[in-house]
Design a protein around this motif. Structure first.
Motif, PDB file in Angstrom:
ATOM      1  N   PRO A  38       0.819  -1.218   0.000  1.00  0.00           N
ATOM      2  CA  PRO A  38       0.000   0.000   0.000  1.00  0.00           C
ATOM      3  C   PRO A  38       0.851   1.265   0.000  1.00  0.00           C
ATOM      4  CG  PRO A  38       0.020  -0.989   2.182  1.00  0.00           C
ATOM      5  CD  PRO A  38       0.766  -1.929   1.281  1.00  0.00           C
ATOM      6  N   ALA A  39       0.247   2.339  -0.452  1.00  0.00           N
ATOM      7  CA  ALA A  39       0.869   3.661  -0.364  1.00  0.00           C
ATOM      8  C   ALA A  39       0.717   4.171   1.064  1.00  0.00           C
ATOM      9  CB  ALA A  39       0.188   4.626  -1.331  1.00  0.00           C
ATOM     10  N   GLU A  40       1.631   5.031   1.475  1.00  0.00           N
ATOM     11  CA  GLU A  40       1.499   5.673   2.783  1.00  0.00           C
ATOM     12  C   GLU A  40       0.395   6.716   2.649  1.00  0.00           C
ATOM     13  OE1 GLU A  40       1.804   6.846   6.641  1.00  0.00           O
ATOM     14  OE2 GLU A  40       2.587   5.045   5.704  1.00  0.00           O
ATOM     15  N   THR A  41      -0.716   6.483   3.342  1.00  0.00           N
ATOM     16  CA  THR A  41      -1.884   7.360   3.219  1.00  0.00           C
ATOM     17  C   THR A  41      -2.407   7.770   4.584  1.00  0.00           C
ATOM     18  OG1 THR A  41      -3.415   5.501   3.161  1.00  0.00           O
ATOM     19  CG2 THR A  41      -2.626   6.305   1.039  1.00  0.00           C
ATOM     20  N   GLU A  42      -3.156   8.831   4.575  1.00  0.00           N
ATOM     21  CA  GLU A  42      -3.850   9.322   5.757  1.00  0.00           C
ATOM     22  C   GLU A  42      -5.263   9.727   5.345  1.00  0.00           C
ATOM     23  OE1 GLU A  42      -2.731   9.261   8.778  1.00  0.00           O
ATOM     24  OE2 GLU A  42      -0.638   8.801   8.342  1.00  0.00           O
TER      25      GLU A  42
ATOM     26  N   ILE B 176      -8.712  10.491   0.930  1.00  0.00           N
ATOM     27  CA  ILE B 176      -7.374   9.952   1.194  1.00  0.00           C
ATOM     28  C   ILE B 176      -6.298  10.909   0.665  1.00  0.00           C
ATOM     29  CG2 ILE B 176      -5.783   8.063   0.609  1.00  0.00           C
ATOM     30  CD1 ILE B 176      -7.983   7.138   2.427  1.00  0.00           C
ATOM     31  N   ALA B 177      -5.228  11.067   1.438  1.00  0.00           N
ATOM     32  CA  ALA B 177      -4.046  11.810   0.994  1.00  0.00           C
ATOM     33  C   ALA B 177      -2.846  10.876   1.100  1.00  0.00           C
ATOM     34  CB  ALA B 177      -3.830  13.056   1.846  1.00  0.00           C
ATOM     35  N   SER B 178      -2.128  10.700   0.003  1.00  0.00           N
ATOM     36  CA  SER B 178      -0.940   9.853  -0.029  1.00  0.00           C
ATOM     37  C   SER B 178       0.310  10.729  -0.034  1.00  0.00           C
ATOM     38  CB  SER B 178      -0.936   8.974  -1.282  1.00  0.00           C
ATOM     39  OG  SER B 178      -2.075   8.151  -1.317  1.00  0.00           O
ATOM     40  N   VAL B 179       1.397  10.208   0.511  1.00  0.00           N
ATOM     41  CA  VAL B 179       2.660  10.949   0.567  1.00  0.00           C
ATOM     42  C   VAL B 179       3.357  10.862  -0.787  1.00  0.00           C
ATOM     43  CG1 VAL B 179       4.915  11.122   1.700  1.00  0.00           C
ATOM     44  CG2 VAL B 179       2.888  10.479   3.027  1.00  0.00           C
ATOM     45  N   CYS B 180       3.798  12.022  -1.298  1.00  0.00           N
ATOM     46  CA  CYS B 180       4.507  12.073  -2.572  1.00  0.00           C
ATOM     47  C   CYS B 180       5.649  13.082  -2.479  1.00  0.00           C
ATOM     48  CB  CYS B 180       3.556  12.434  -3.711  1.00  0.00           C
ATOM     49  SG  CYS B 180       2.731  14.037  -3.527  1.00  0.00           S
ATOM     50  N   LYS B 181       6.530  13.063  -3.479  1.00  0.00           N
ATOM     51  CA  LYS B 181       7.597  14.058  -3.542  1.00  0.00           C
ATOM     52  C   LYS B 181       7.848  14.433  -4.997  1.00  0.00           C
ATOM     53  CE  LYS B 181      11.596  10.892  -3.407  1.00  0.00           C
ATOM     54  NZ  LYS B 181      12.845  10.573  -2.683  1.00  0.00           N
TER      55      LYS B 181
ATOM     56  N   HIS C 207      16.966  17.810  -4.803  1.00  0.00           N
ATOM     57  CA  HIS C 207      16.170  18.829  -4.111  1.00  0.00           C
ATOM     58  C   HIS C 207      14.694  18.475  -4.078  1.00  0.00           C
ATOM     59  CE1 HIS C 207      19.713  21.293  -3.923  1.00  0.00           C
ATOM     60  NE2 HIS C 207      19.863  21.163  -5.226  1.00  0.00           N
ATOM     61  N   TRP C 208      14.356  17.419  -3.382  1.00  0.00           N
ATOM     62  CA  TRP C 208      12.981  16.963  -3.277  1.00  0.00           C
ATOM     63  C   TRP C 208      12.155  17.865  -2.368  1.00  0.00           C
ATOM     64  CZ3 TRP C 208      11.674  13.389  -6.636  1.00  0.00           C
ATOM     65  CH2 TRP C 208      12.637  12.508  -7.114  1.00  0.00           C
ATOM     66  N   LEU C 209      10.910  18.059  -2.740  1.00  0.00           N
ATOM     67  CA  LEU C 209       9.908  18.689  -1.883  1.00  0.00           C
ATOM     68  C   LEU C 209       8.788  17.679  -1.692  1.00  0.00           C
ATOM     69  CD1 LEU C 209       9.627  22.308  -3.323  1.00  0.00           C
ATOM     70  CD2 LEU C 209      10.713  21.590  -1.197  1.00  0.00           C
ATOM     71  N   TYR C 210       8.307  17.568  -0.475  1.00  0.00           N
ATOM     72  CA  TYR C 210       7.323  16.552  -0.122  1.00  0.00           C
ATOM     73  C   TYR C 210       5.923  17.161  -0.050  1.00  0.00           C
ATOM     74  CZ  TYR C 210      11.556  14.067   0.876  1.00  0.00           C
ATOM     75  OH  TYR C 210      12.787  13.480   0.750  1.00  0.00           O
ATOM     76  N   GLY C 211       4.940  16.383  -0.494  1.00  0.00           N
ATOM     77  CA  GLY C 211       3.569  16.865  -0.495  1.00  0.00           C
ATOM     78  C   GLY C 211       2.588  15.722  -0.394  1.00  0.00           C
ATOM     79  N   ASN C 212       1.399  15.926  -0.972  1.00  0.00           N
ATOM     80  CA  ASN C 212       0.402  14.863  -0.945  1.00  0.00           C
ATOM     81  C   ASN C 212      -0.306  14.748  -2.281  1.00  0.00           C
ATOM     82  OD1 ASN C 212      -2.226  16.401  -0.836  1.00  0.00           O
ATOM     83  ND2 ASN C 212      -1.219  17.248   0.951  1.00  0.00           N
TER      84      ASN C 212
ATOM     85  N   PHE D 129       5.864  12.470 -10.278  1.00  0.00           N
ATOM     86  CA  PHE D 129       6.274  12.483  -8.880  1.00  0.00           C
ATOM     87  C   PHE D 129       6.603  11.071  -8.415  1.00  0.00           C
ATOM     88  CE2 PHE D 129       1.628  12.490  -9.175  1.00  0.00           C
ATOM     89  CZ  PHE D 129       1.249  11.425  -8.365  1.00  0.00           C
ATOM     90  N   MET D 130       7.099  10.983  -7.208  1.00  0.00           N
ATOM     91  CA  MET D 130       7.410   9.705  -6.576  1.00  0.00           C
ATOM     92  C   MET D 130       6.409   9.493  -5.435  1.00  0.00           C
ATOM     93  SD  MET D 130      10.272   8.623  -8.090  1.00  0.00           S
ATOM     94  CE  MET D 130      11.433   7.733  -7.070  1.00  0.00           C
ATOM     95  N   CYS D 131       6.047   8.225  -5.216  1.00  0.00           N
ATOM     96  CA  CYS D 131       5.111   7.858  -4.146  1.00  0.00           C
ATOM     97  C   CYS D 131       5.817   7.027  -3.091  1.00  0.00           C
ATOM     98  CB  CYS D 131       3.963   7.023  -4.727  1.00  0.00           C
ATOM     99  SG  CYS D 131       2.949   7.905  -5.918  1.00  0.00           S
ATOM    100  N   LEU D 132       5.420   7.210  -1.840  1.00  0.00           N
ATOM    101  CA  LEU D 132       5.976   6.429  -0.744  1.00  0.00           C
ATOM    102  C   LEU D 132       5.132   5.178  -0.542  1.00  0.00           C
ATOM    103  CD1 LEU D 132       8.026   6.101   1.517  1.00  0.00           C
ATOM    104  CD2 LEU D 132       6.548   7.526   2.958  1.00  0.00           C
ATOM    105  N   CYS D 133       5.754   4.018  -0.787  1.00  0.00           N
ATOM    106  CA  CYS D 133       5.091   2.719  -0.619  1.00  0.00           C
ATOM    107  C   CYS D 133       5.667   2.064   0.639  1.00  0.00           C
ATOM    108  CB  CYS D 133       5.356   1.832  -1.822  1.00  0.00           C
ATOM    109  SG  CYS D 133       4.900   2.571  -3.418  1.00  0.00           S
ATOM    110  N   VAL D 134       4.799   1.478   1.454  1.00  0.00           N
ATOM    111  CA  VAL D 134       5.242   0.924   2.734  1.00  0.00           C
ATOM    112  C   VAL D 134       4.671  -0.470   2.974  1.00  0.00           C
ATOM    113  CG1 VAL D 134       5.475   3.184   3.826  1.00  0.00           C
ATOM    114  CG2 VAL D 134       3.306   2.006   3.956  1.00  0.00           C
ATOM    115  N   SER D 135       5.381  -1.231   3.774  1.00  0.00           N
ATOM    116  CA  SER D 135       4.887  -2.528   4.176  1.00  0.00           C
ATOM    117  C   SER D 135       3.897  -2.342   5.311  1.00  0.00           C
ATOM    118  CB  SER D 135       6.055  -3.386   4.650  1.00  0.00           C
ATOM    119  OG  SER D 135       5.592  -4.643   5.062  1.00  0.00           O
ATOM    120  N   PRO D 136       2.764  -3.024   5.261  1.00  0.00           N
ATOM    121  CA  PRO D 136       1.760  -2.838   6.318  1.00  0.00           C
ATOM    122  C   PRO D 136       2.250  -3.338   7.670  1.00  0.00           C
ATOM    123  CG  PRO D 136       1.034  -4.525   4.744  1.00  0.00           C
ATOM    124  CD  PRO D 136       2.343  -4.006   4.272  1.00  0.00           C
TER     125      PRO D 136
END
Length: 135
Positions: free
Chosen positions: A58-62, A73-78, A96-101, A128-135
């Motif tokens: 899954p993507a890192e989401t809130e 849902i908002a997912s972490v991206c850069k 020079h990454w900037l992080y967003g959603n 952009f790039m997405c943050l994927c995480v292990s549950p």
């Protein structure tokens, strides 16, 4: 004395280490990684779809609807200044990454910051790039 030495050692190490523990396009030992929102002609994709296709994780989401009405849902991206960095998988400190959603079904990474003048600046990118995480 041992506690003081350990504290000073950790303080010194933290001041000279500038590595991002979450590497691009790899999960490493952290079971998290950054992946581009396109693959084999597919894209731009949402972070949830990106992570599912690249890793099966899954993507890192809130939950976004607690703060923003009309969004679930908002997912972490850069993002970075040069899309070539994303396309070629360049992992360089000068990126020079900037992080967003990235929100819901809209495949756009939104990054905002406050200028020295006090004005709010918002940038949106489809690459952009997405943050994927292990549950």
């Amino acid at each position: 004395m041992l506690k003081k030495s350990l504290f000073l050692g950790c303080l010194f190490a933290s001041s000279v280490c500038h590595a991002d523990p979450i590497q691009d396009m790899g999960l490493s030992g952290h079971e998290a990684g950054w992946f581009p929102n396109f693959i084999q002609g597919q894209g731009p994709m949402t972070c949830r779809k990106t992570c599912d296709i690249w890793t099966g994780l899954p993507a890192e989401t809130e939950k976004a609807n607690d703060l923003v009405s009309g969004r679930d849902i908002a997912s972490v991206c850069k993002i970075t200044k040069d899309p070539t960095i994303i396309h070629q998988g360049i992992n360089d400190p000068s990126s020079h990454w900037l992080y967003g959603n990235q929100q819901d079904k809209d495949p756009v990474c939104t990054v905002g910051w406050q200028e020295a003048s006090g004005n709010l600046t918002v940038t949106q990118r489809k690459e952009f790039m997405c943050l994927c995480v292990s549950p």
